[in-house]
Write a protein that holds these residues in place. Sequence first.
Motif, PDB file in Angstrom:
ATOM      1  N   ILE A 146       0.934  -1.308   0.211  1.00  0.00           N
ATOM      2  CA  ILE A 146      -0.068  -0.177  -0.019  1.00  0.00           C
ATOM      3  C   ILE A 146       1.025   1.414  -0.005  1.00  0.00           C
ATOM      4  N   TRP A 147       1.861   1.211   0.767  1.00  0.00           N
ATOM      5  CA  TRP A 147       2.855   2.082   0.840  1.00  0.00           C
ATOM      6  C   TRP A 147       3.433   2.488  -0.450  1.00  0.00           C
ATOM      7  N   ASP A 148       3.972   1.594  -1.215  1.00  0.00           N
ATOM      8  CA  ASP A 148       4.713   1.655  -2.591  1.00  0.00           C
ATOM      9  C   ASP A 148       3.687   2.335  -3.624  1.00  0.00           C
ATOM     10  N   LYS A 149       2.354   1.770  -3.463  1.00  0.00           N
ATOM     11  CA  LYS A 149       1.399   2.402  -4.334  1.00  0.00           C
ATOM     12  C   LYS A 149       1.009   3.650  -4.220  1.00  0.00           C
ATOM     13  N   THR A 150       0.657   3.874  -2.881  1.00  0.00           N
ATOM     14  CA  THR A 150      -0.070   5.051  -2.674  1.00  0.00           C
ATOM     15  C   THR A 150       0.803   6.426  -1.910  1.00  0.00           C
ATOM     16  N   ALA A 151       1.918   6.111  -1.378  1.00  0.00           N
ATOM     17  CA  ALA A 151       2.690   7.224  -0.759  1.00  0.00           C
ATOM     18  C   ALA A 151       3.014   8.090  -2.184  1.00  0.00           C
ATOM     19  N   SER A 152       3.019   9.303  -2.079  1.00  0.00           N
ATOM     20  CA  SER A 152       3.441  10.248  -3.065  1.00  0.00           C
ATOM     21  C   SER A 152       5.142  10.217  -3.208  1.00  0.00           C
ATOM     22  N   PRO A 153       5.555  10.741  -4.302  1.00  0.00           N
ATOM     23  CA  PRO A 153       6.947  10.970  -4.471  1.00  0.00           C
ATOM     24  C   PRO A 153       7.791  11.688  -3.418  1.00  0.00           C
ATOM     25  N   ASP A 154       6.837  12.980  -3.058  1.00  0.00           N
ATOM     26  CA  ASP A 154       7.155  13.852  -1.983  1.00  0.00           C
ATOM     27  C   ASP A 154       7.400  13.171  -0.769  1.00  0.00           C
ATOM     28  N   THR A 155       6.076  12.172  -0.433  1.00  0.00           N
ATOM     29  CA  THR A 155       6.262  11.802   0.813  1.00  0.00           C
ATOM     30  C   THR A 155       7.277  10.630   1.049  1.00  0.00           C
ATOM     31  N   LYS A 156       7.610   9.796  -0.228  1.00  0.00           N
ATOM     32  CA  LYS A 156       8.877   8.921  -0.192  1.00  0.00           C
ATOM     33  C   LYS A 156      10.081   9.634   0.122  1.00  0.00           C
ATOM     34  N   SER A 157      10.098  10.649  -0.576  1.00  0.00           N
ATOM     35  CA  SER A 157      11.487  11.538  -0.644  1.00  0.00           C
ATOM     36  C   SER A 157      11.743  11.951   0.926  1.00  0.00           C
ATOM     37  N   GLU A 158      10.639  12.572   1.452  1.00  0.00           N
ATOM     38  CA  GLU A 158      10.700  12.968   2.862  1.00  0.00           C
ATOM     39  C   GLU A 158      10.933  11.968   3.769  1.00  0.00           C
ATOM     40  N   PHE A 159      10.640  10.889   3.851  1.00  0.00           N
ATOM     41  CA  PHE A 159      10.856   9.649   4.751  1.00  0.00           C
ATOM     42  C   PHE A 159      12.226   8.894   4.345  1.00  0.00           C
ATOM     43  N   THR A 160      12.906   9.319   3.676  1.00  0.00           N
ATOM     44  CA  THR A 160      14.043   8.829   3.543  1.00  0.00           C
ATOM     45  C   THR A 160      15.312   9.999   3.588  1.00  0.00           C
ATOM     46  N   LYS A 161      15.071  11.041   3.972  1.00  0.00           N
ATOM     47  CA  LYS A 161      16.171  12.181   4.011  1.00  0.00           C
ATOM     48  C   LYS A 161      17.241  11.624   5.239  1.00  0.00           C
ATOM     49  N   ASP A 162      16.771  11.002   5.975  1.00  0.00           N
ATOM     50  CA  ASP A 162      17.973  10.313   7.096  1.00  0.00           C
ATOM     51  C   ASP A 162      18.416   9.084   6.622  1.00  0.00           C
ATOM     52  N   GLY A 163      18.441   8.795   5.280  1.00  0.00           N
ATOM     53  CA  GLY A 163      18.844   7.440   4.884  1.00  0.00           C
ATOM     54  C   GLY A 163      18.071   6.172   4.950  1.00  0.00           C
ATOM     55  N   GLY A 164      16.743   6.615   5.376  1.00  0.00           N
ATOM     56  CA  GLY A 164      15.822   5.538   5.616  1.00  0.00           C
ATOM     57  C   GLY A 164      15.683   5.044   6.899  1.00  0.00           C
ATOM     58  N   ARG A 165      16.496   5.630   7.820  1.00  0.00           N
ATOM     59  CA  ARG A 165      16.830   4.990   9.042  1.00  0.00           C
ATOM     60  C   ARG A 165      15.354   4.959   9.935  1.00  0.00           C
ATOM     61  N   ALA A 355      18.086   7.572  15.358  1.00  0.00           N
ATOM     62  CA  ALA A 355      16.801   7.090  14.454  1.00  0.00           C
ATOM     63  C   ALA A 355      15.623   6.753  15.200  1.00  0.00           C
ATOM     64  N   ALA A 356      15.807   6.500  16.381  1.00  0.00           N
ATOM     65  CA  ALA A 356      14.766   6.066  17.340  1.00  0.00           C
ATOM     66  C   ALA A 356      13.386   6.769  17.146  1.00  0.00           C
ATOM     67  N   VAL A 357      12.077   6.251  16.931  1.00  0.00           N
ATOM     68  CA  VAL A 357      10.882   6.665  16.942  1.00  0.00           C
ATOM     69  C   VAL A 357      10.041   6.570  17.910  1.00  0.00           C
ATOM     70  N   SER A 358       9.417   7.516  18.481  1.00  0.00           N
ATOM     71  CA  SER A 358       8.510   7.399  19.702  1.00  0.00           C
ATOM     72  C   SER A 358       7.261   6.945  19.231  1.00  0.00           C
ATOM     73  N   ASN A 359       6.746   7.295  18.264  1.00  0.00           N
ATOM     74  CA  ASN A 359       5.253   6.933  17.882  1.00  0.00           C
ATOM     75  C   ASN A 359       5.114   6.631  16.522  1.00  0.00           C
ATOM     76  N   TYR A 360       4.150   5.614  16.102  1.00  0.00           N
ATOM     77  CA  TYR A 360       4.001   5.316  14.799  1.00  0.00           C
ATOM     78  C   TYR A 360       2.192   5.350  14.559  1.00  0.00           C
ATOM     79  N   TYR A 361       1.951   5.425  13.348  1.00  0.00           N
ATOM     80  CA  TYR A 361       0.555   5.236  12.841  1.00  0.00           C
ATOM     81  C   TYR A 361       0.527   3.656  12.025  1.00  0.00           C
ATOM     82  N   VAL A 362      -0.564   3.006  12.364  1.00  0.00           N
ATOM     83  CA  VAL A 362      -0.863   1.885  12.129  1.00  0.00           C
ATOM     84  C   VAL A 362      -2.304   1.699  11.604  1.00  0.00           C
ATOM     85  N   ILE A 363      -2.434   0.653  10.969  1.00  0.00           N
ATOM     86  CA  ILE A 363      -3.710   0.605  10.330  1.00  0.00           C
ATOM     87  C   ILE A 363      -4.273  -0.629  10.404  1.00  0.00           C
TER      88      ILE A 363
END
Length: 558
Positions: A146-165, A355-363
């Motif tokens: 779903i992420w691969d199909k739906t995430a916009s190019p901008d979203t995918k780019s923003e989520f990898t600015k830290d090298g994808g960590r 790169a630790a994340v405190s919170n996530y959104y889940v479906i």
Amino acid sequence: MKRYVKSGLAVLLSAILLTVTACSGNNGAANSPESSASPSASEASSPEAIDPLGKYDPPIELTTIRSIGAEQAYDPGENIDKNTIYDYYEQKLGIKIKNNWTVNNEYDAKLKIAIASNDLPDFFKVSAADLPTLIENDMIMDITEIWDKTASPDTKSEFTKDGGRQIKTATFNGKMMAIPQTDSPYNSMNYVWVRKDWLKELNLPEPKTMTDLFQISEAFAKRDTGGNGKAYGLSLSKLLNLSGYFAGYHLYPKQWVKDASGNLIYGSLDPNMKTALQQLQDMFKAGQIDPEFGVKDESKELEMIANDRVGLLYGAFWHSAAFGSAVKDDKLVQDWGVYPIPSIDDNPALSLTSAAVSNYYVINKKAKNPEAVIKLLNLWIDYVLHPNEENNVLVFGQAHKDTGKFFWEINPVVAFSQDANVQSGDLIPRALATGDTSLLGTDVDRNSRYEAVKKYLEGEVTFPNWLQYMIAGEGGSMALMFDAYNKDLFHFNEFSGAPTPTMGDKMSVLNAKEDEVVTKIIMGALSVDEYDNFISEWKKLGGDQITVEVNEWYKSQQ
């Protein structure tokens, strides 16, 4: 934020809120055209890519649960269930957002009850600690496709600015199980803040090496404060803000680092910690460190700064916001400088970060329109990168402009830019030097900082303008961040997972013990050799088991 009181509070709140609400890596890109697509009730099954901002017609409903502060601002007549921001998502995407329940606090406790009873909405926020439970009980969806199909190019780019960590922390057994609420790991960069006027007064070098820093500390501790009390060199508080200092010795306490065999070990156990601690103990004995630092909070530290008793400390990129005493009656009375952390040798010091994340959104695995959650995120990212008079409703509400009230927390899915301040460290100085404001794009935070710095350089010496000059001006903390980013001068914690079982049981006790031992060694109440005993005790009191669990996690990520 409330630790910075008195004159610096309002400015600090404003600076941090701007950074949070308008995080952006925008380099002046044009706005994305609105899609005219009208997807079916569920596009997830389509083999083709989904329009990232396509509107549902007829509209669909997505359920969620919310934790919202009691102090949250709303436009007149609105609340968390009915508001302009929810209306905007329905208008642009055809998604009606329904809150099954909301709380002001104790969200995690109520969520645990919902998990136990399997009474969960379509999507929701979850802590890093609770995420594994949902995965183990097969309650949330694998969103890889779903992420691969739906995430916009901008979203995918923003989520990898830290090298994808950070996005990697949401991956379990090769499956993307959540959307991390990302933030910038580079904002935690360490700096040395120094009174430049004192350097000039005492004919001292800038702190380019640890030897320079020690020389500055010694000289500052001998200054005449004009009756305001004894002067000190390196400023410390009970919070032990020493990560930048230890990084100068290439030490990373309270981080997990790789050893020569590729396994993870706890940075605090490095025997070279003793060398760094011995130096601090010597400085303490020489009267360079306040003997009350072990009980001194940051408000007391700021008081000493205001009274010209200290002028050397390790701090963050925004630390100028804490120096409310720097400007008085529209005149600069304390001239501070900000510098990269110096190294003990010829190898550059690396700032500790994670790169630790405190919170996530889940479906929810039962959600009928899981791709719609990604669309909500796409629209938020579209605002972050391409703010305009229409989509800025997501932060400013009905007014569509800054009125001192911020509404961003009403948004159901929010992620923060990973490199906005890094890029500002390049773009703002270039815009100031050339006069080319098109470099700034439409980013609210970047333009606000630019205007404040410009006013300062034009002679409008106010505290808000000065603090932004120290952050965003030429040679400021953001410019140093940009340079460090390009030179890869960051040391990432190798462990970025949820707390392991033994961490949950033992880590707070181990951390408190470590702080106690470090404090006592600095004050001379314990010899430096006692640190060896601390290492042995740390291992026995659960550290060895934590190390096993951390390495099990690390191997699962490979």
